[in-house]
Design a protein around this motif. Structure first.
Motif, short mmCIF file in Angstrom:
data_model
loop_
_atom_site.label_atom_id
_atom_site.label_comp_id
_atom_site.label_asym_id
_atom_site.label_seq_id
_atom_site.Cartn_x
_atom_site.Cartn_y
_atom_site.Cartn_z
N GLU A 192 10.48 2.92 6.21
CA GLU A 192 10.10 1.56 6.66
C GLU A 192 10.97 1.17 7.86
N ILE A 231 -5.37 -13.71 -1.48
CA ILE A 231 -6.67 -13.86 -2.15
C ILE A 231 -7.14 -12.49 -2.66
N THR A 290 -2.09 -14.54 2.32
CA THR A 290 -2.43 -15.68 1.46
C THR A 290 -2.91 -15.23 0.08
N VAL A 311 9.77 5.08 12.30
CA VAL A 311 9.23 6.39 12.68
C VAL A 311 8.89 6.30 14.17
N THR A 356 -7.98 -8.39 7.81
CA THR A 356 -7.54 -9.65 7.20
C THR A 356 -7.64 -9.63 5.68
N ASN A 373 2.62 -7.33 6.47
CA ASN A 373 1.55 -8.24 6.01
C ASN A 373 1.61 -8.51 4.52
N THR A 374 2.19 -7.57 3.76
CA THR A 374 2.29 -7.79 2.32
C THR A 374 3.02 -9.11 2.04
N HIS A 395 0.83 -1.21 0.00
CA HIS A 395 0.00 0.00 0.00
C HIS A 395 0.86 1.27 0.00
N GLY A 411 -6.67 -6.85 3.14
CA GLY A 411 -6.22 -5.67 2.39
C GLY A 411 -5.26 -5.93 1.25
N PHE A 412 -4.80 -7.19 1.08
CA PHE A 412 -3.87 -7.42 -0.03
C PHE A 412 -4.57 -7.15 -1.36
N LYS A 413 -5.80 -7.67 -1.48
CA LYS A 413 -6.55 -7.49 -2.73
C LYS A 413 -6.76 -6.02 -3.05
#
Ligand SMILES: Cc1cc2nc3c(=O)[nH]c(=O)nc-3n(C[C@H](O)[C@H](O)[C@H](O)COP(=O)(O)OP(=O)(O)OC[C@H]3O[C@@H](n4cnc5c(N)ncnc54)[C@H](O)[C@@H]3O)c2cc1C
Length: 417
Positions: free
Chosen positions: A64, A79, A77, A208, A367, A72-73, A43, A369-371
């Motif tokens: 970073e 989806i 999994t 940060v 759970t 989490n990136t 993101h 946010g990848f999509k």
């Protein structure tokens, strides 16, 4: 930046692939930037890329605390789907699915978006009614989603057991054919490479630790492990750590952080052609290009920042997988891990401006946010560049928890992978 093509791959192969240059430089922080993005997940890196590419804002740093894509990136999994119930969510996730479509070409980096279809299993009458409601609502929004009988579901996914006497009988399934998976690391690397090529600084190992605000309350920059870095605009995309960073600016966010686990099996030949989700029993599965079965579980019940989850969660998860796919009962699991997900009370994201001038936020993806990676990144960049939300993310405000205009995907789907 070397452009990837069949020709460049062939040329480098002749030199035993030794001549590939560094894909992006590890930048040292400058004194100040026009925009700072906190968090180098998909993101944050995506937002920096779209700021540079679509809005011409290139004096940008992505800061970073660890390594890029290590949150989490790099743990999810993968989806991808957009068949959410509410109009606001369907518009947001479908904006993202449309961007997934051309992302590899846009970034000149193969993110391996595979539209293999996402099948959501209905195990009881409530599931059947709820998924059919989703299908009708999705069609009104132009989002593909269709109902399959148990036999049609079995035809689409042969390892699925549709034995009516099973512990979790399959009464039918909702299928989104445009849904599927992508390669998580490639998404982070592809955005990093393309953003760096446009002039964005990517600064790793630089947590940060504070947000400095002036007498007028507006942001002035961030305190970091490597000193103060100035900026009039700061975008925060820090997933499970978002509430901690918002606190640095004096804001209390309605977020809880939970461990969420996943695991993979030993690799096998291609046997599993699609993604299957069972929301009722909290089990999700697909097969990676390496051949591993990629299995996702539900969140732990307690809040925690530790990136490891409770073993009873994955025991329940594996028990459910064995019931639904008896063919996999004798497979061995290779490894498991967890990430820290940031969950809002209505299980929808917060994406927009904050009460602090110059501070923008993209969090609460929990759970699922990848999509949303390309869509959320694009909309965060828009909001930062224009200092106002795009109409797609306008409903995803912090204020909704005060004025009650919730986007209640929690009640709608019970889960949001
Ligand atoms: C096990 C698991 C399975 C999942 N499965 C799916 C799925 O199938 N489909 C789906 O759509 N979603 C899924 N998700 C959710 C998805 O992974 C996330 O919503 C999404 O990847 C969030 O991306 P991000 O870029 O916002 O966050 P991240 O990739 O977590 O990036 C945030 C970055 O911020 C950095 N950071 C934090 N604090 C600071 C600080 N103080 N200073 C500097 N940097 C900081 C972190 O180190 C991190 O790298 C899953 C998540 C997990 C954990």
């Amino acid at each position: 930046m070397v452009k990837f093509s069949a020709l460049s791959l062939f040329a480098k192969a002749l030199g035993h692939h030794k001549a590939w240059p560094e894909q992006w430089p590890d930048a040292a922080p400058k004194k100040s930037y026009d925009v700072i993005i906190v968090g180098a997940g998909g993101h944050g890196l995506g937002a920096a890329y779209y700021l540079a590419k679509k809005h011409g804002i290139t004096n940008v740093a992505v800061i970073e605390k660890g390594w890029l894509g290590g949150g989490n990136t790099g743990r999810n999994t993968t989806i991808i789907r957009s068949n959410y119930l509410y109009d606001e969510s369907a518009h947001l996730y479908d904006h993202s699915v449309k961007l997934w479509d051309g992302l590899s070409q846009d970034l000149n980096y193969n993110v391996m978006y595979s539209k293999r279809g996402v099948l959501m299993l209905a195990h009881n009458v409530h599931d059947v009614q709820s998924f059919k409601r989703h299908i009708h609502a999705n069609r009104l929004n132009g989002v593909d989603n269709e109902w399959l009988t148990p036999e049609e579901a079995k035809e689409y996914c042969p390892p699925l057991s549709i034995d009516p006497a099973a512990r979790y009988p399959v009464l039918g399934a909702a299928l989104q054919r445009r849904g599927g998976t992508a390669r998580h690391d490639s998404v982070a690397w592809g955005y990093a490479r393309a953003a760096a090529a446009l002039g964005v600084d990517i600064i790793q190992n630089c947590a940060v630790t504070g947000i400095r605000r002036g007498a007028d309350g507006a942001v002035q920059g961030v305190e970091t492990q490597r000193g103060f870095i100035g900026a009039k605009k700061i975008g925060v995309s820090a997933a499970g750590n978002s509430s901690l960073i918002m606190k640095m600016a004096g804001l209390d966010f309605p977020l809880e952080s939970y461990p969420l686990q996943a695991l993979v099996s030993e690799p096998v030949k291609p046997v599993f052609p699609c993604v299957v989700m069972s929301n009722t029993v909290h089990a999700y599965m697909s097969q990676s290009d390496k051949g591993e079965l990629v299995i996702g579980a539900g969140t732990d019940q307690y809040v925690s920042y530790s990136q490891r989850g409770a073993s009873h969660i994955i025991e329940h998860n594996i028990a459910a997988i064995c019931e639904i796919f008896p063919i996999f009962r004798r497979m061995r699991m290779l490894r498991s891990w967890a990430g820290t997900v940031d969950v809002t009370p209505d299980r929808s994201a917060i994406l927009g401006k904050t009460p602090v001038k110059g501070l923008y936020v993209n969090c609460g993806w929990g759970t699922g946010g990848f999509k949303a990676t390309p869509g959320a990144a694009d909309l965060l960049a828009w909001t930062i560049a224009k200092d106002e939300p795009h109409r797609i993310n306008a409903p995803f405000t912090l204020e909704r928890f005060r004025n009650g205009r919730l986007i209640d995907e929690a009640a709608a789907a019970a889960v949001a992978h």
